[in-house]
Design a protein around this motif. Structure first.
Motif, PDB file in Angstrom:
ATOM      1  N   PRO A  61       0.787  -1.225   0.000  1.00 40.22           N
ATOM      2  CA  PRO A  61       0.000   0.000   0.000  1.00 40.22           C
ATOM      3  C   PRO A  61       0.822   1.280   0.000  1.00 40.22           C
ATOM      4  N   ASP A  62       2.082   1.213  -0.410  1.00 39.51           N
ATOM      5  CA  ASP A  62       2.979   2.358  -0.254  1.00 39.51           C
ATOM      6  C   ASP A  62       2.959   3.330  -1.429  1.00 39.51           C
ATOM      7  N   GLY A  63       2.355   2.942  -2.567  1.00 33.93           N
ATOM      8  CA  GLY A  63       2.392   3.772  -3.757  1.00 33.93           C
ATOM      9  C   GLY A  63       1.558   5.036  -3.632  1.00 33.93           C
ATOM     10  N   ALA A  64       1.967   6.069  -4.375  1.00 32.01           N
ATOM     11  CA  ALA A  64       1.285   7.360  -4.305  1.00 32.01           C
ATOM     12  C   ALA A  64      -0.150   7.274  -4.824  1.00 32.01           C
ATOM     13  N   SER A  65      -0.390   6.526  -5.904  1.00 29.85           N
ATOM     14  CA  SER A  65      -1.750   6.400  -6.453  1.00 29.85           C
ATOM     15  C   SER A  65      -2.647   5.661  -5.472  1.00 29.85           C
ATOM     16  N   TYR A  66      -2.120   4.597  -4.892  1.00 30.30           N
ATOM     17  CA  TYR A  66      -2.865   3.826  -3.888  1.00 30.30           C
ATOM     18  C   TYR A  66      -3.303   4.744  -2.747  1.00 30.30           C
ATOM     19  N   LYS A  67      -2.370   5.499  -2.208  1.00 31.79           N
ATOM     20  CA  LYS A  67      -2.665   6.368  -1.075  1.00 31.79           C
ATOM     21  C   LYS A  67      -3.656   7.467  -1.462  1.00 31.79           C
ATOM     22  N   ARG A  68      -3.505   7.981  -2.673  1.00 32.61           N
ATOM     23  CA  ARG A  68      -4.387   9.063  -3.110  1.00 32.61           C
ATOM     24  C   ARG A  68      -5.820   8.575  -3.249  1.00 32.61           C
ATOM     25  N   MET A  69      -6.019   7.401  -3.826  1.00 41.37           N
ATOM     26  CA  MET A  69      -7.370   6.880  -4.004  1.00 41.37           C
ATOM     27  C   MET A  69      -7.986   6.460  -2.663  1.00 41.37           C
ATOM     28  N   ALA A  70      -7.170   5.921  -1.772  1.00 42.24           N
ATOM     29  CA  ALA A  70      -7.667   5.576  -0.436  1.00 42.24           C
ATOM     30  C   ALA A  70      -8.142   6.834   0.287  1.00 42.24           C
ATOM     31  N   SER A  71      -7.355   7.899   0.188  1.00 38.32           N
ATOM     32  CA  SER A  71      -7.720   9.161   0.825  1.00 38.32           C
ATOM     33  C   SER A  71      -8.992   9.740   0.223  1.00 38.32           C
ATOM     34  N   LEU A  72      -9.140   9.620  -1.093  1.00 39.05           N
ATOM     35  CA  LEU A  72     -10.334  10.135  -1.766  1.00 39.05           C
ATOM     36  C   LEU A  72     -11.582   9.384  -1.318  1.00 39.05           C
ATOM     37  N   ALA A  73     -11.489   8.057  -1.247  1.00 42.01           N
ATOM     38  CA  ALA A  73     -12.627   7.257  -0.775  1.00 42.01           C
ATOM     39  C   ALA A  73     -13.017   7.662   0.640  1.00 42.01           C
ATOM     40  N   ARG A  74     -12.029   7.859   1.490  1.00 35.51           N
ATOM     41  CA  ARG A  74     -12.288   8.236   2.884  1.00 35.51           C
ATOM     42  C   ARG A  74     -12.923   9.629   2.960  1.00 35.51           C
ATOM     43  N   GLU A  75     -12.390  10.571   2.204  1.00 33.70           N
ATOM     44  CA  GLU A  75     -12.929  11.935   2.232  1.00 33.70           C
ATOM     45  C   GLU A  75     -14.379  11.985   1.761  1.00 33.70           C
ATOM     46  N   LEU A  76     -14.685  11.243   0.688  1.00 31.58           N
ATOM     47  CA  LEU A  76     -16.021  11.287   0.104  1.00 31.58           C
ATOM     48  C   LEU A  76     -16.991  10.318   0.768  1.00 31.58           C
ATOM     49  N   GLY A  77     -16.466   9.380   1.550  1.00 35.83           N
ATOM     50  CA  GLY A  77     -17.322   8.419   2.224  1.00 35.83           C
ATOM     51  C   GLY A  77     -18.005   7.442   1.289  1.00 35.83           C
ATOM     52  N   VAL A  78     -17.282   7.011   0.237  1.00 34.25           N
ATOM     53  CA  VAL A  78     -17.832   6.069  -0.736  1.00 34.25           C
ATOM     54  C   VAL A  78     -16.922   4.846  -0.830  1.00 34.25           C
ATOM     55  N   THR A  79     -17.470   3.777  -1.385  1.00 37.89           N
ATOM     56  CA  THR A  79     -16.635   2.646  -1.786  1.00 37.89           C
ATOM     57  C   THR A  79     -16.123   2.939  -3.187  1.00 37.89           C
ATOM     58  N   LEU A  80     -14.807   2.913  -3.360  1.00 36.96           N
ATOM     59  CA  LEU A  80     -14.169   3.284  -4.626  1.00 36.96           C
ATOM     60  C   LEU A  80     -13.475   2.057  -5.211  1.00 36.96           C
ATOM     61  N   HIS A  81     -14.031   1.574  -6.331  1.00 35.54           N
ATOM     62  CA  HIS A  81     -13.505   0.400  -7.039  1.00 35.54           C
ATOM     63  C   HIS A  81     -12.527   0.923  -8.088  1.00 35.54           C
ATOM     64  N   CYS A  82     -11.234   0.886  -7.738  1.00 39.85           N
ATOM     65  CA  CYS A  82     -10.208   1.480  -8.604  1.00 39.85           C
ATOM     66  C   CYS A  82      -9.883   0.490  -9.717  1.00 39.85           C
ATOM     67  N   GLY A  83     -10.554   0.666 -10.840  1.00 35.35           N
ATOM     68  CA  GLY A  83     -10.529  -0.211 -12.002  1.00 35.35           C
ATOM     69  C   GLY A  83      -9.359  -1.159 -12.060  1.00 35.35           C
ATOM     70  N   SER A  84      -8.180  -0.652 -12.388  1.00 39.56           N
ATOM     71  CA  SER A  84      -6.956  -1.415 -12.176  1.00 39.56           C
ATOM     72  C   SER A  84      -5.759  -0.498 -12.276  1.00 39.56           C
ATOM     73  N   MET A  85      -4.712  -0.913 -11.569  1.00 33.82           N
ATOM     74  CA  MET A  85      -3.406  -0.267 -11.598  1.00 33.82           C
ATOM     75  C   MET A  85      -2.351  -1.357 -11.747  1.00 33.82           C
ATOM     76  N   VAL A  86      -1.141  -0.957 -12.105  1.00 28.83           N
ATOM     77  CA  VAL A  86      -0.034  -1.919 -12.165  1.00 28.83           C
ATOM     78  C   VAL A  86       0.546  -2.050 -10.759  1.00 28.83           C
ATOM     79  N   GLU A  87       0.446  -3.265 -10.209  1.00 24.03           N
ATOM     80  CA  GLU A  87       0.958  -3.558  -8.875  1.00 24.03           C
ATOM     81  C   GLU A  87       2.303  -4.274  -8.973  1.00 24.03           C
ATOM     82  N   LYS A  88       3.309  -3.734  -8.313  1.00 23.32           N
ATOM     83  CA  LYS A  88       4.586  -4.421  -8.177  1.00 23.32           C
ATOM     84  C   LYS A  88       4.534  -5.338  -6.961  1.00 23.32           C
TER      85      LYS A  88
END
Length: 267
Positions: A61-88
């Motif tokens: 969970p250390d990536g910048a995109s991961y953290k940004r989307m997690a923060s956005l879901a928390r701020e908006l109070g929604v479940t956010l299904h992040c289509g897909s990203m490249v995971e190392k």
């Protein structure tokens, strides 16, 4: 339950893609107040070449995109299904969906099982397995009392995955995609409706749209929600944008009662 689809035209500029994704999510949440918002496949980076794809990847969970989307879901109070990203992950790279709950916590991760190695009718070749490793797990998560199943793009052609999701209790199945124009124009809606009818679920298919790879490749778009009877209940217009559908779980129960296929499987 309200589900909002965000249709994008992502490219190789990761920072711009993330800005676009956040803006579109904020807009649709403000307008529609959904419980679940879905982004398309490779929403953070849709570029060409092994080095570029791997370079876009992040450790979770250390990536910048991961953290940004997690923060956005928390701020908006929604479940956010992040289509897909490249995971190392170690020496591997996965085409991975991450789902964040309304408190910003990771509630699901799905790594794409079926990799897109195709020569299209238009003469363009795709070799996803050159850059991406295959996932193995069948994944569901909860939004309230609703069980949601995970799939990605090319998975749509393999009904056994969707049977497994239905057997795990899925009422809704979400499929982010970057479906090609050449195959999408003939098969996208056909396959989405087939998977919805087979599983008697709401099928949420959310696509990339328009040109990428400097115009060499095109995505079909036409994001849609199909009900358990195979009827379209929402669809995005051409281009970047969003659409929202209300999922009625009574509809799922009634269809399954009237045509109880889950009780009649032989194989």
């Amino acid at each position: 339950m309200k589900i909002s689809m965000v249709q994008m035209n992502s490219g190789s500029d990761k920072a711009r893609n993330l800005d676009d994704a956040e803006r579109l999510v904020r807009e649709v949440v403000a307008a529609e107040k959904p419980e679940l918002v879905v982004l398309p496949e490779y929403f953070a980076f849709l570029g060409e070449g092994r080095d570029a794809v791997h370079g876009s990847g992040e450790y979770f969970p250390d990536g910048a995109s991961y953290k940004r989307m997690a923060s956005l879901a928390r701020e908006l109070g929604v479940t956010l299904h992040c289509g897909s990203m490249v995971e190392k992950a170690g020496n591997n790279h996965y085409n991975a969906t991450v789902v964040f709950g309304p408190k910003g916590e990771e509630i699901a991760k799905y790594r794409k099982m079926h990799l897109f190695d195709i020569d299209t009718p238009g003469g363009v070749s795709y070799r996803e397995s050159d850059t991406i490793s295959r996932g193995e797990d069948v994944v569901t998560y909860k939004v309230g009392d609703t069980t949601v199943g995970c799939a990605i793009c090319y998975d749509i052609r393999f009904p056994e995955l969707f049977r497994a999701l239905r057997d795990k209790g899925a009422d809704v199945i979400v499929l982010p995609a970057a479906f090609t124009l050449m195959t999408g124009k003939d098969h996208w809606e056909l396959l989405a409706r087939a998977r919805a009818v087979e599983t008697q679920t709401y099928f949420v298919a959310v696509g990339q749209t328009g040109a990428h790879a400097e115009g060499k490749k095109w995505c079909w778009g036409h994001s849609m929600v199909i009900d358990p009877w195979g009827l379209m209940v929402a669809q995005c217009s051409d281009g970047v944008g969003s659409a929202t559908a209300t999922v009625d779980l009574n509809r799922v129960a009634n269809v399954r009662r009237d045509v109880p296929v889950a009780q009649h499987h032989v194989l």
